[in-house]
Structure formats: structure tokens, C-alpha cells
Design a protein around this motif. Structure first.
Motif, PDB file in Angstrom:
ATOM      1  N   GLY A 156       0.692  -1.212   0.129  1.00  0.00           N
ATOM      2  CA  GLY A 156      -0.048  -0.015  -0.049  1.00  0.00           C
ATOM      3  C   GLY A 156       0.927   1.311  -0.163  1.00  0.00           C
ATOM      4  O   GLY A 156       0.621   2.266  -0.768  1.00  0.00           O
ATOM      5  N   VAL A 157       1.901   1.134   0.697  1.00  0.00           N
ATOM      6  CA  VAL A 157       2.775   2.397   0.787  1.00  0.00           C
ATOM      7  C   VAL A 157       3.382   2.397  -0.573  1.00  0.00           C
ATOM      8  O   VAL A 157       3.337   3.682  -1.155  1.00  0.00           O
ATOM      9  CB  VAL A 157       3.810   2.345   1.979  1.00  0.00           C
ATOM     10  N   HIS A 158       3.958   1.531  -1.258  1.00  0.00           N
ATOM     11  CA  HIS A 158       4.616   1.625  -2.526  1.00  0.00           C
ATOM     12  C   HIS A 158       3.530   2.315  -3.476  1.00  0.00           C
ATOM     13  O   HIS A 158       3.872   3.262  -4.308  1.00  0.00           O
ATOM     14  CB  HIS A 158       5.049   0.405  -3.088  1.00  0.00           C
ATOM     15  N   PHE A 164       9.093   3.980  -1.041  1.00  0.00           N
ATOM     16  CA  PHE A 164       9.156   3.187   0.318  1.00  0.00           C
ATOM     17  C   PHE A 164      10.427   3.710   1.035  1.00  0.00           C
ATOM     18  O   PHE A 164      11.591   3.292   0.557  1.00  0.00           O
ATOM     19  CB  PHE A 164       9.200   1.599   0.237  1.00  0.00           C
ATOM     20  N   ALA A 165      10.500   4.463   1.946  1.00  0.00           N
ATOM     21  CA  ALA A 165      11.608   4.979   2.787  1.00  0.00           C
ATOM     22  C   ALA A 165      11.144   5.527   4.072  1.00  0.00           C
ATOM     23  O   ALA A 165       9.932   5.441   4.261  1.00  0.00           O
ATOM     24  CB  ALA A 165      12.276   6.087   1.834  1.00  0.00           C
ATOM     25  N   LYS A 166      11.843   5.709   4.868  1.00  0.00           N
ATOM     26  CA  LYS A 166      11.826   6.276   6.086  1.00  0.00           C
ATOM     27  C   LYS A 166      10.774   7.651   6.183  1.00  0.00           C
ATOM     28  O   LYS A 166      10.915   8.377   5.428  1.00  0.00           O
ATOM     29  CB  LYS A 166      13.031   6.931   6.859  1.00  0.00           C
ATOM     30  N   ALA A 167       9.589   7.388   7.054  1.00  0.00           N
ATOM     31  CA  ALA A 167       8.663   8.482   7.129  1.00  0.00           C
ATOM     32  C   ALA A 167       7.770   8.723   5.742  1.00  0.00           C
ATOM     33  O   ALA A 167       7.372   9.514   5.692  1.00  0.00           O
ATOM     34  CB  ALA A 167       9.428   9.791   7.691  1.00  0.00           C
ATOM     35  N   GLY A 171       1.759  10.621   8.832  1.00  0.00           N
ATOM     36  CA  GLY A 171       0.392  10.999   8.975  1.00  0.00           C
ATOM     37  C   GLY A 171      -0.695   9.963   8.751  1.00  0.00           C
ATOM     38  O   GLY A 171      -1.637  10.183   9.201  1.00  0.00           O
ATOM     39  N   LEU A 172      -0.099   8.839   8.119  1.00  0.00           N
ATOM     40  CA  LEU A 172      -1.065   7.825   8.212  1.00  0.00           C
ATOM     41  C   LEU A 172      -1.269   6.931   9.265  1.00  0.00           C
ATOM     42  O   LEU A 172      -0.372   6.551  10.127  1.00  0.00           O
ATOM     43  CB  LEU A 172      -0.692   6.974   7.183  1.00  0.00           C
ATOM     44  N   TRP A 193       8.681   3.028  11.536  1.00  0.00           N
ATOM     45  CA  TRP A 193       9.944   3.388  10.449  1.00  0.00           C
ATOM     46  C   TRP A 193       9.235   4.098   9.209  1.00  0.00           C
ATOM     47  O   TRP A 193       9.707   5.243   8.920  1.00  0.00           O
ATOM     48  CB  TRP A 193      10.704   2.263  10.019  1.00  0.00           C
ATOM     49  N   LEU A 194       8.015   3.634   8.823  1.00  0.00           N
ATOM     50  CA  LEU A 194       7.517   4.344   7.719  1.00  0.00           C
ATOM     51  C   LEU A 194       6.741   5.331   8.186  1.00  0.00           C
ATOM     52  O   LEU A 194       6.028   6.263   7.223  1.00  0.00           O
ATOM     53  CB  LEU A 194       6.286   3.190   7.260  1.00  0.00           C
ATOM     54  N   GLY A 195       6.669   5.826   9.348  1.00  0.00           N
ATOM     55  CA  GLY A 195       5.992   6.920   9.979  1.00  0.00           C
ATOM     56  C   GLY A 195       4.582   6.728  10.135  1.00  0.00           C
ATOM     57  O   GLY A 195       3.649   7.904  10.292  1.00  0.00           O
ATOM     58  N   ILE A 196       4.026   5.618  10.388  1.00  0.00           N
ATOM     59  CA  ILE A 196       2.433   5.030  10.289  1.00  0.00           C
ATOM     60  C   ILE A 196       2.490   5.193  11.931  1.00  0.00           C
ATOM     61  O   ILE A 196       3.066   4.587  12.768  1.00  0.00           O
ATOM     62  CB  ILE A 196       2.203   3.806   9.638  1.00  0.00           C
ATOM     63  N   ARG A 197       1.155   5.528  12.234  1.00  0.00           N
ATOM     64  CA  ARG A 197       0.887   5.424  13.775  1.00  0.00           C
ATOM     65  C   ARG A 197       0.080   4.144  13.950  1.00  0.00           C
ATOM     66  O   ARG A 197      -0.955   3.814  13.008  1.00  0.00           O
ATOM     67  CB  ARG A 197      -0.167   6.623  14.028  1.00  0.00           C
ATOM     68  N   SER A 198       0.336   3.237  14.921  1.00  0.00           N
ATOM     69  CA  SER A 198      -0.328   2.138  15.332  1.00  0.00           C
ATOM     70  C   SER A 198      -1.484   2.417  15.986  1.00  0.00           C
ATOM     71  O   SER A 198      -1.448   3.385  17.106  1.00  0.00           O
ATOM     72  CB  SER A 198       0.701   1.268  16.023  1.00  0.00           C
ATOM     73  N   MET A 199      -2.721   2.072  15.601  1.00  0.00           N
ATOM     74  CA  MET A 199      -4.182   2.470  16.320  1.00  0.00           C
ATOM     75  C   MET A 199      -4.778   0.924  16.389  1.00  0.00           C
ATOM     76  O   MET A 199      -5.686   0.763  15.648  1.00  0.00           O
ATOM     77  CB  MET A 199      -4.514   3.205  15.120  1.00  0.00           C
ATOM     78  N   PRO A 200      -4.393   0.418  17.538  1.00  0.00           N
ATOM     79  CA  PRO A 200      -5.087  -0.885  17.779  1.00  0.00           C
ATOM     80  C   PRO A 200      -6.534  -0.705  18.102  1.00  0.00           C
ATOM     81  O   PRO A 200      -6.891   0.256  18.711  1.00  0.00           O
ATOM     82  CB  PRO A 200      -4.292  -1.376  18.903  1.00  0.00           C
TER      83      PRO A 200
END
Length: 233
Positions: A156-158, A164-167, A171-172, A193-200
């Protein structure tokens, strides 16, 4: 004899039947039963006992009492096990919205096991956008572990962020359940590392991850389960 006459005879003076509650009578009054309940609780090796266990322990001592009666007496006398309420978790009626206003603000991910005639049990991992409900990435694997779970996120990031890199995906947010694949350090470290927030999702509230859950349900109903049934013929 008319039916009304039968009831009149039952309630007549001198009748063997006494008015009162139907059913078997007990020799234990409420006061005596509360004493026995307190004794059971004091003898228990546990901090607290529920009314079902108390009733079973009373029965082991030869004291027969109804479940509702034991529950009522324990409630009236403050003998029920305290319930840990935990932190407030917002509106439990789920009246809020989990859909977002714009794409690529929040993705939901979930996994499912499915059967194949050639490989046996396999795993499917998918990621769905919470705004447009597009599947932004999916991955099938023989083993559904922490290494397979991030793969659809990478896809999805690609596709959506163009690299595909750091940050790259700063914001996602990614909504996921509390399965072991998503709680593992490998998954959490990669999305961070991708800048993604984990939202369990909240514990015991799968509705929080409803977008991905609904997609997985449709996938099972339309593809995975019918294919398995055809293979069984």
C-alpha cells in the motif's frame, strides 16, 4: 367439578394445601443461608467468588438453593465479586464514525485463515482504506506470522505514496486488532519506521476495525468458503 371449585377447595380452611410460592420448600431461611454463604466465602482460597461457584460449594455441603436466590442474597449483602470496570472507552454504542473524510488517513488491516487443496491451511492478509474502502494491499502466505503481516502495508505504501523509505507514510494510521502478528516488535517497528501510527482496536470491540473486518467477511463468503466447499466434493 368446575375449575373455580377446585381452587376454592385448595384454599378452603382445613385443606392440606397451604397458600404460598409453588415448588419445593427449603429449610434454610434467607438469614441462615447468608451465614452459610459468608462461611463459603471465608473458606475459599480465592479473593472473590461468583454466585455460581458459591451455589456449587453450598451444594457440596448438602445445602440446596436456587441460583437466583443465591444471586439475590449475595447482591443484597454486598458479597458479589467486584467487577473491574477499566478505563472509559468512549461511546460503547458505536454511534461514531470510523470512516475518514479523505483517503490515506487511516487504513485497516486484518487476517484470515483459509483452506486450499494443494497447500492446506494458508493465511490471507489485507489492508483496506477507511475512506474509499479500496484494498490497497494484500498478501497470501503459508505461515501467518509477524513477517507476513506487514507485507500488504508495504504494498500500500508503494502504491499510494509512490515510494518506500523512512517516514514515507507520515500522518497515516493503521487500525489493527490485537492479534500476535500485529503486536510483534517486527510489525510495530516497521510501521513506525514508515511514519505510520499504530492504532489498535479497543479490547473486546472489533467494531473499531469494522472496515477491514467487513472486507474479510465478504472475502470468506464470496471466495474462500465456497472454494473450500467445491474442493470437498
Amino acid at each position: 367439578m368446575p375449575r373455580s371449585s377446585v381452587y376454592a377447595l385448595r384454599s378452603a380452611p382445613g385443606s392440606d394445601r397451604k397458600p404460598g410460592k409453588r415448588g419445593p420448600k427449603t429449610e434454610w431461611s434467607d438469614e441462615a443461608l447468608v451465614v452459610e454463604i459468608r462461611t463459603v466465602l471465608s473458606e475459599s482460597p480465592f479473593v472473590g467468588e461468583g454466585h455460581r461457584k458459591v451455589r456449587a460449594r453450598l451444594a457440596a455441603k448438602g445445602i440446596v438453593a436456587g441460583k437466583n436466590r443465591v444471586l439475590r442474597l449475595m447482591r443484597e449483602n454486598g458479597l458479589l465479586t467486584p467487577v473491574r470496570r477499566g478505563r472509559p472507552r468512549g461511546d460503547r454504542s458505536h454511534g461514531g464514525r470510523i470512516r475518514t473524510e479523505r483517503p490515506d488517513e487511516l487504513w485497516g488491516t486484518d487476517a484470515a485463515r483459509f483452506w486450499t487443496r494443494r497447500e492446506g491451511w494458508c493465511w490471507f492478509f489485507g489492508v483496506v482504506d477507511h475512506c474509499v474502502t479500496d484494498v490497497v494491499g494484500w498478501h497470501a502466505a503459508k505461515k501467518g506470522d509477524r513477517w507476513a503481516a506487514p507485507e500488504p502495508v508495504r504494498q500500500g505504501v508503494h502504491a499510494q505514496m509512490g515510494g518506500f523509505a523512512k517516514a514515507t507514510a507520515a500522518g497515516l494510521g493503521v487500525r489493527h486488532d490485537r492479534g500476535s502478528q500485529y503486536r510483534e516488535r517486527a510489525f510495530q517497528a516497521e510501521i513506525k519506521w514508515l511514519g505510520i501510527r499504530s492504532m489498535p482496536a479497543y479490547l473486546g470491540e472489533p467494531e473499531c476495525n469494522g472496515v477491514a473486518e467487513r472486507f474479510i467477511r465478504t472475502l470468506k463468503e464470496e471466495c474462500l468458503v465456497p472454494e473450500r466447499l467445491r474442493g470437498a466434493r
